[in-house]
Motif scaffolding. Structure first.
Motif, PDB file in Angstrom:
ATOM      1  N   GLY A  35       0.797  -1.214   0.000  1.00  0.00           N
ATOM      2  CA  GLY A  35       0.000   0.000   0.000  1.00  0.00           C
ATOM      3  C   GLY A  35       0.827   1.261   0.000  1.00  0.00           C
ATOM      4  O   GLY A  35       2.064   1.221  -0.037  1.00  0.00           O
ATOM      5  N   TRP A  36       0.108   2.357  -0.006  1.00  0.00           N
ATOM      6  CA  TRP A  36       0.711   3.690   0.036  1.00  0.00           C
ATOM      7  C   TRP A  36       0.081   4.499   1.165  1.00  0.00           C
ATOM      8  O   TRP A  36      -1.144   4.467   1.351  1.00  0.00           O
ATOM      9  N   TYR A  37       0.923   5.216   1.873  1.00  0.00           N
ATOM     10  CA  TYR A  37       0.503   6.159   2.894  1.00  0.00           C
ATOM     11  C   TYR A  37       1.162   7.492   2.572  1.00  0.00           C
ATOM     12  O   TYR A  37       2.114   7.545   1.802  1.00  0.00           O
ATOM     13  N   ARG A  38       0.666   8.538   3.187  1.00  0.00           N
ATOM     14  CA  ARG A  38       1.287   9.849   2.973  1.00  0.00           C
ATOM     15  C   ARG A  38       1.277  10.631   4.268  1.00  0.00           C
ATOM     16  O   ARG A  38       0.437  10.417   5.142  1.00  0.00           O
ATOM     17  N   GLN A  39       2.220  11.560   4.333  1.00  0.00           N
ATOM     18  CA  GLN A  39       2.313  12.422   5.501  1.00  0.00           C
ATOM     19  C   GLN A  39       2.699  13.821   5.053  1.00  0.00           C
ATOM     20  O   GLN A  39       3.758  14.026   4.452  1.00  0.00           O
ATOM     21  N   VAL A  48      -3.466   6.048   2.011  1.00  0.00           N
ATOM     22  CA  VAL A  48      -3.867   6.479   0.668  1.00  0.00           C
ATOM     23  C   VAL A  48      -4.612   5.335  -0.020  1.00  0.00           C
ATOM     24  O   VAL A  48      -5.744   5.482  -0.456  1.00  0.00           O
ATOM     25  N   ALA A  49      -3.944   4.186  -0.096  1.00  0.00           N
ATOM     26  CA  ALA A  49      -4.566   3.034  -0.735  1.00  0.00           C
ATOM     27  C   ALA A  49      -3.795   1.767  -0.386  1.00  0.00           C
ATOM     28  O   ALA A  49      -2.590   1.824  -0.153  1.00  0.00           O
ATOM     29  N   GLY A  60      -8.418   5.603   0.296  1.00  0.00           N
ATOM     30  CA  GLY A  60      -8.872   6.578   1.265  1.00  0.00           C
ATOM     31  C   GLY A  60      -9.945   7.478   0.667  1.00  0.00           C
ATOM     32  O   GLY A  60      -9.965   7.717  -0.543  1.00  0.00           O
ATOM     33  N   ASP A  61     -10.818   7.982   1.505  1.00  0.00           N
ATOM     34  CA  ASP A  61     -11.934   8.790   1.026  1.00  0.00           C
ATOM     35  C   ASP A  61     -11.476  10.004   0.231  1.00  0.00           C
ATOM     36  O   ASP A  61     -12.117  10.397  -0.757  1.00  0.00           O
ATOM     37  N   SER A  62     -10.375  10.600   0.643  1.00  0.00           N
ATOM     38  CA  SER A  62      -9.926  11.831   0.000  1.00  0.00           C
ATOM     39  C   SER A  62      -9.358  11.603  -1.401  1.00  0.00           C
ATOM     40  O   SER A  62      -9.178  12.572  -2.144  1.00  0.00           O
ATOM     41  N   VAL A  63      -9.071  10.366  -1.764  1.00  0.00           N
ATOM     42  CA  VAL A  63      -8.472  10.100  -3.077  1.00  0.00           C
ATOM     43  C   VAL A  63      -9.343   9.231  -3.970  1.00  0.00           C
ATOM     44  O   VAL A  63      -8.989   8.981  -5.127  1.00  0.00           O
ATOM     45  N   LYS A  64     -10.471   8.788  -3.460  1.00  0.00           N
ATOM     46  CA  LYS A  64     -11.344   7.929  -4.257  1.00  0.00           C
ATOM     47  C   LYS A  64     -11.758   8.623  -5.546  1.00  0.00           C
ATOM     48  O   LYS A  64     -12.123   9.795  -5.545  1.00  0.00           O
ATOM     49  N   GLY A  65     -11.674   7.879  -6.624  1.00  0.00           N
ATOM     50  CA  GLY A  65     -12.036   8.420  -7.928  1.00  0.00           C
ATOM     51  C   GLY A  65     -10.914   9.172  -8.619  1.00  0.00           C
ATOM     52  O   GLY A  65     -11.034   9.512  -9.800  1.00  0.00           O
ATOM     53  N   LYS A  86      -4.442  17.714  -6.340  1.00  0.00           N
ATOM     54  CA  LYS A  86      -4.808  18.949  -5.672  1.00  0.00           C
ATOM     55  C   LYS A  86      -3.659  19.388  -4.768  1.00  0.00           C
ATOM     56  O   LYS A  86      -2.857  18.553  -4.338  1.00  0.00           O
ATOM     57  N   PRO A  87      -3.598  20.659  -4.423  1.00  0.00           N
ATOM     58  CA  PRO A  87      -2.533  21.109  -3.510  1.00  0.00           C
ATOM     59  C   PRO A  87      -2.532  20.322  -2.197  1.00  0.00           C
ATOM     60  O   PRO A  87      -1.463  20.067  -1.628  1.00  0.00           O
ATOM     61  N   GLU A  88      -3.700  19.906  -1.738  1.00  0.00           N
ATOM     62  CA  GLU A  88      -3.764  19.156  -0.477  1.00  0.00           C
ATOM     63  C   GLU A  88      -3.256  17.721  -0.597  1.00  0.00           C
ATOM     64  O   GLU A  88      -3.145  17.023   0.416  1.00  0.00           O
ATOM     65  N   ASP A  89      -2.940  17.287  -1.805  1.00  0.00           N
ATOM     66  CA  ASP A  89      -2.320  15.976  -1.986  1.00  0.00           C
ATOM     67  C   ASP A  89      -0.816  16.008  -1.752  1.00  0.00           C
ATOM     68  O   ASP A  89      -0.169  14.959  -1.694  1.00  0.00           O
ATOM     69  N   ALA A  90      -0.258  17.195  -1.644  1.00  0.00           N
ATOM     70  CA  ALA A  90       1.183  17.327  -1.444  1.00  0.00           C
ATOM     71  C   ALA A  90       1.584  16.698  -0.106  1.00  0.00           C
ATOM     72  O   ALA A  90       0.981  16.978   0.930  1.00  0.00           O
ATOM     73  N   ALA A  91       2.583  15.844  -0.170  1.00  0.00           N
ATOM     74  CA  ALA A  91       3.024  15.118   1.016  1.00  0.00           C
ATOM     75  C   ALA A  91       4.218  14.255   0.641  1.00  0.00           C
ATOM     76  O   ALA A  91       4.560  14.134  -0.547  1.00  0.00           O
TER      77      ALA A  91
END
Length: 116
Positions: A35-39, A48-49, A60-65, A86-91
């Motif tokens: 899987g993948w995680y982010r911070q 993330v997934a 994760g809900d924030s990345v679905k689709g 999106k800018p909020e994906d930066a990590a």
């Protein structure tokens, strides 16, 4: 022991795409889920997934689709296709594996920056 090496991070504009890849080596026979995680700075590490050895995925809900995880068992790799960033994906994005024995291993992380 499992070693993980990530690649594919970088700078992308909002709305753009990136593909992350992670190659596992070592005791790959013991790998179960990958899987993948982010911070992000000042935030906790988040899922993330993930994908099981049988191909069952969870995003994760924030990345679905927008993000899609995939896995190549023959090459011991897990990938993350990230679209509509999106800018909020930066990590910092971390690859993770869980073995059938319950051990977890992490990659060194790869930076994703989303900015115009």
């Amino acid at each position: 022991q499992v070693q993980l090496v990530e690649s594919g991070g970088g700078l992308v504009q909002p709305g753009g795409s990136l593909r992350l890849s992670c190659v596992a080596s070592g005791s790959v026979f013991s790998i179960g889920a990958m899987g993948w995680y982010r911070q992000a700075p000042g935030k906790q590490r988040e899922l993330v997934a993930t994908i099981t050895s049988g191909g069952f995925t969870r995003h994760g809900d924030s990345v679905k689709g927008r993000f899609t995880i995939s896995r190549d068992g023959a090459k011991n790799t897990v990938s993350l296709q990230m679209n509509s960033l999106k800018p909020e994906d930066a990590a910092v994005y971390y690859c993770n594996v869980e073995t059938v024995y319950g051990s977890r291993y992490w990659g060194q992380g790869t930076q994703v920056t989303v900015s115009s």
